[in-house]
Enzyme design. Structure first.
Site, short mmCIF file in Angstrom:
data_model
loop_
_atom_site.label_atom_id
_atom_site.label_comp_id
_atom_site.label_asym_id
_atom_site.label_seq_id
_atom_site.Cartn_x
_atom_site.Cartn_y
_atom_site.Cartn_z
N GLY A 109 0.79 -1.31 -0.02
CA GLY A 109 -0.13 -0.09 0.06
C GLY A 109 0.84 1.18 0.24
N GLU A 134 0.84 5.67 7.82
CA GLU A 134 2.15 6.04 7.34
C GLU A 134 2.54 7.36 8.08
OE1 GLU A 134 3.47 3.52 5.83
OE2 GLU A 134 1.60 2.73 4.93
N1 TRP Z 1 5.94 -0.74 6.44
C1 TRP Z 1 5.10 -0.47 5.12
C2 TRP Z 1 3.87 -0.38 5.79
O1 TRP Z 1 2.85 -1.07 6.66
C3 TRP Z 1 4.82 -1.83 4.62
C4 TRP Z 1 5.58 -2.03 3.16
C5 TRP Z 1 5.56 -1.29 2.02
C6 TRP Z 1 6.46 -3.23 2.80
N2 TRP Z 1 5.96 -1.84 1.19
C7 TRP Z 1 6.98 -3.01 1.51
C8 TRP Z 1 6.71 -4.34 3.37
C9 TRP Z 1 7.53 -3.69 0.81
C10 TRP Z 1 7.43 -5.44 2.45
C11 TRP Z 1 7.72 -4.97 1.50
O2 TRP Z 1 3.24 0.68 6.02
ZN ZN Z 2 2.83 0.05 8.44
#
Ligand code: TRP
Ligand code: ZN
Length: 889
Positions: free
Chosen positions: A271, A308
């Site tokens: 996302g 986010e």
């Molecule tokens: N930290 C991100 C979220 O949850 C998750 C995420 C975005 C992610 N892109 C990714 C995890 C690619 C693994 C691979 O907001």
């Molecule tokens: Zn997150």
């Protein structure tokens, strides 16, 4: 692609890093056929490790994958190939001093990176995705979250193609180079792990705004998009400002840089991503306006922008020590965004949606071969652990802490957590400890929610003694075995409950051992395998309302009769439980129909379901969004999840029979609600606001029932709604009900007109693909296969894969589970192709095949056969290998 046997990584093997990186100075030179990355790392021996490993300095082992090393120097001394060792995932060398500077230059190829991890191109723009372990595809580094560094980043590129050059932190300097190139330098003063690094270069436009923080600092807000999307950004900007205010008001958390940026990209695996000061978003999680995005899409944008943004504190300022602790930031942040959405919209509706999702999908994950605890203790590929368990169940665990401590106690705990651990990389235990210390409580047993996987069962039995005026509830908890965990210890289960008298009034509750009653609604704590709670001064046998608000992620069972459920639907003071009583009633009725269908008997709908839903429809005083939720029968996926053996054909037949019968019996009241709401939709301009969303959701579910009648007056209403509306919510529903109907000519015409009108808008075309992929009428696989050849479809774009292949395999159960196994074969074929293009997406598309144990023997064999075929298909990514091998184990 995997070259060695994939290795399992264990939490118990965690060791602090041997070296730290105080400063990271990066320079990127972006070209069309390659990129050069220069990294200067100011490093030192980790003092924490010095005691344990006295004597000589340990070797320095940097992570690095798919990098072409061009130069390397240590404290300005160029290293020759004999001075270091290179393999396909590490660069190892021997430092001579406890403090040193390492300079490297590597060449990488973002222009051919289809995995969308590391630095890659989405359309014409450069962007990055580093979480969890993508930074090692950019430069040699200690790519682990407990190595935190300050970053300075310079980006250089052709000015014409890439006028906008962005990275984390605050802008410091810009300049021109010869040959039509220019550069920009960014400085991020906050220490961060490499997974939060980001870079963007492109021809982007932005909408700008200002947010004044609670300490009256002005923060510049910018949302960057491709020029054609500049008209779809305002909703995300409004959501951002609301999120920033909410985090100040509810958590006392203020933003910390001078600028906060969001960039929308079309090709993105998830996302969105919370990179410090520079969030990168899937365009589907940013862009929204009335004509192109549904109400649900607007709400998703609001929730993801908030999620986010909230990571700036829960994730960035305080980050994870290692990836086993992922739920530390994700569970907490999902809880935070859910509460935000509840405050911005309808709290009960938000809870209903989240719980329906958790019960359908996370419970299924917990019951399958990939089941793992909220804090896993082993993995092969961390990308496979961005799961519903880590995110959604992790959020439920934080919610339970909130329930047990109360809002004030929870806030004391979160204040202490942020203050104590600011600038650190910590564990789930540290989070729990802050909650304990701030409240003087002991969460030792509660923490089993982090270490034990599986969904607990909670069976409840009642006993009433009218003479003694005692009413007892006995709770028995158990938890099925999950991979690696045959036996579970009892959980702490907070059960919010109330007791209703015959008039539906809440009884005052006095537990045995208490001097007096303490109001009606309360939370009891079930901590034993079996435990009885006795309520005193109960004159008549009450009806219990249990697990209000879904106070714990468990499967609760209580032997309610259908009449009792109808009573709860009308009288429970808890809105969530009124909905849940309706769902339980529908489940009972549908399970009876499923069984009858399997025996080959004629189907007869229990008239009580008609009566219950008719009563709701007749009541103008109810929240229309809740009426719409209650009219929605449990999904086929949920009915499959709760079946011992899921008979998808019987489930579909029974549910469709119930929908048709309800549509027939309630035709007049449905039509009246439809007409009234549709008239209102035509009268006022679209706004993505709770009251309107409620009105449209009732309008649209009414239309989907009415269309089952096959009447021409409804077809006309549907076509009118399709053609004459100012928003995608009405238009897409009209299209979907047409697609699922048997009006073939009108269907073909509408699909054609829609595609013609929206062919240049990829997000709208995703919806067009999804609506068709979900159509349960016979021939679904052939329709999907034909759509794979449509010019707007490509396997290289994850949104397209999810819209067509994902929607088919997850939402079109009758077609995907075709008895001849052609649906399974199709999915396996796509996974094999995707494995080479984009391992993260390939692995996620596998989920429906991992559920093979749910189906009859013949289908089990066919599904396993496809998993085995994938396993034998050649060089598998660690992502696909882990899921396939665990599923077959
Ligand atoms: N930290 C991100 C979220 O949850 C998750 C995420 C975005 C992610 N892109 C990714 C995890 C690619 C693994 C691979 O907001
Ligand atoms: Zn997150």
């Amino acid at each position: 692609m995997r070259t060695e046997q994939p290795k399992m990584i264990y939490l118990k093997d965690y060791q602090a890093p041997d070296y730290l990186i105080d400063e990271t100075h990066l320079t990127f030179e972006l070209f069309e056929d390659h990129t050069l990355v220069h990294a200067q790392l100011i490093m030192r021996r980790n003092p924490e490790r010095q005691g344990e490993q006295a004597g000589a300095l340990p070797p320095l082992m940097l992570d690095g994958q798919q990098l072409e090393l061009l130069s390397l120097s240590l404290d300005d001394r160029a290293l020759a190939p004999g001075d270091y060792r290179l393999d396909d995932s590490h660069l190892t060398l021997q430092p001579q001093q406890a403090r040193f500077t390492l300079d490297s230059t590597v060449r990488i190829h973002p222009e051919s990176n289809t995995a969308l991890e590391g630095l890659y191109k989405s359309g014409t723009m450069f962007c990055t995705q580093c979480e969890a372990e993508g930074f090692r595809k950019i430069t040699y580094y200690l790519d682990r979250p407990d190595v935190m560094s300050v970053f300075t980043t310079t980006v250089s590129a052709e000015r014409q193609r890439y006028p906008v050059l962005l990275s984390n932190g605050n802008p410091r300097a810009t300049g021109s180079e010869e040959g039509g190139r220019h550069w920009a330098t960014w400085e991020d003063p906050f220490k961060k792990p490499a997974y939060l690094f980001a870079l963007v270069a492109g021809d982007l436009w932005c909408v700008e705004d200002v947010f004044t923080t609670m300490s009256r600092r002005d923060v510049t807000l910018r949302i960057y998009v491709e020029p054609e999307n500049i008209d779809k950004v305002q909703h995300a900007m409004d959501s951002l400002k609301k999120s920033m205010r909410w985090d100040e008001e509810v958590y006392g958390r203020e933003y910390d840089l001078d600028i906060f940026m969001i960039v929308a990209v079309n090709d993105f695996n998830m996302g969105a991503m919370e990179n410090k000061g520079l969030n990168i978003f899937n365009s589907s999680a940013v862009l929204a306006k009335a004509e192109t995005a549904t109400d649900a899409a607007h709400q998703r944008v609001e929730a993801i922008v908030a999620h986010e943004y909230f990571h700036n504190w829960s994730g960035n300022r305080v980050t994870c020590r290692d990836w086993f602790q992922l739920s530390l930031k994700e569970g907490f942040t999902v809880f935070r965004d859910a509460e935000f959405s509840a405050d911005m919209n309808s709290r009960t509706v938000k809870r209903v949606e989240d719980v329906a999702y958790l019960r359908t999908h996370q419970f299924a994950e917990d019951a399958g071969p990939m089941a793992h605890p909220v804090r896993p203790d082993a993995f092969i590929e961390i990308s496979n652990f961005y799961t519903l368990t880590v995110y959604e169940k992790g959020s439920e665990v934080v919610r339970m802490i909130h329930t047990l401590l109360g809002a004030e106690g929870f806030r004391k705990g979160s204040d202490l957590y942020f203050q104590r651990h600011d600038g650190q990389a910590v564990t789930c235990d540290d989070f729990a400890k802050a909650m304990e210390d701030a409240n003087g409580v002991d969460l030792t047993q509660f923490k089993r929610w982090y270490s034990q996987g599986g969904t607990p069962r909670l069976a409840v039995e009642e006993r009433f003694d009218p003479q003694a005026r005692r009413y007892s509830l006995t709770f028995r908890q158990s938890c099925p075995a999950t991979p690696g965990q045959p036996h579970k210890e009892p959980f702490v289960i907070p059960v919010e409950l109330g007791l209703l008298d015959a008039a539906g009034r809440e009884l005052p509750l006095r537990l045995e051992g208490e001097d007096s009653a303490q109001g009606g609604n309360r939370v009891i704590r079930v901590t034993e395998a079996e435990q009885t709670f006795t309520f005193l001064d109960i004159a008549e046998k009450p009806l219990p309302s249990l697990l209000r608000g879904f106070s714990a992620p468990v499967k609760l069972s209580f032997p309610y009769s259908r009449d009792q459920l109808m009573f709860l639907m009308q009288h429970d003071s808890d809105g969530f439980n009124r909905w849940d009583a309706g769902q339980q009633l529908a489940v009972q009725v549908l399970q009876e129909l499923i069984a009858a269908h399997r025996r080959g008997e004629a189907l007869v709908l229990d008239p009580r379901l008609v009566e219950a839903l008719g009563t709701l429809l007749a009541d103008d005083s109810l929240d229309q969004a809740m009426v719409a939720e209650m009219l929605s029968l449990p999904s086929e996926a949920y009915l499959a999840e709760i079946s011992e053996v899921a008979d998808v054909d019987a489930i579909h037949a029974a549910r469709e029979f119930a929908r048709r019968s309800l549509a027939e019996a309630l035709y007049q009241p449905l039509l009246a609600r439809y007409r009234a709401n549709r008239a209102e939709s035509q009268r006022v301009a679209y706004a993505a606001e709770a009251g309107q969303i409620a009105r449209r959701s009732l309008q649209n579910i009414a239309l989907s029932y009415l269309m089952l009648s096959g009447k021409t007056e409804i077809l006309e209403a549907c076509l009118d709604q399709y053609q004459h509306c100012d928003n995608m919510t009405e238009r897409l529903t009209a299209l979907a009900v047409l697609v699922n109907s048997s009006f073939e000519d009108e269907k073909a015409k509408a699909l054609g007109a829609f595609a013609e009108h929206f062919k240049d808008n990829p997000l709208v075309m995703d919806q067009w693909f999804s609506v068709q992929a979900g159509n349960p009428l016979p021939g679904g696989l052939e329709r999907v296969q034909a759509l794979m050849g449509h010019p707007a479809f490509t396997l290289k774009n994850p949104n397209k894969v999810r819209a067509l292949i994902g929607a088919f395999a997850n939402q079109n159960l009758v077609n995907f589970h075709r008895a001849d196994g052609a649906g399974y074969r199709f999915l396996a074929d796509q996974v094999i192709v995707l494995n080479a293009l984009n391992p993260q997406i390939a692995s996620r598309q596998l989920t429906p095949l991992t559920r093979w144990r749910k189906y009859d023997e013949a289908r089990q064999g066919l599904m396993r056969g496809e998993l085995e075929r994938i396993l034998a298909s050649g060089a598998l990514s660690s992502d696909v290998y882990e899921v396939v091998s665990k599923s077959l184990a």
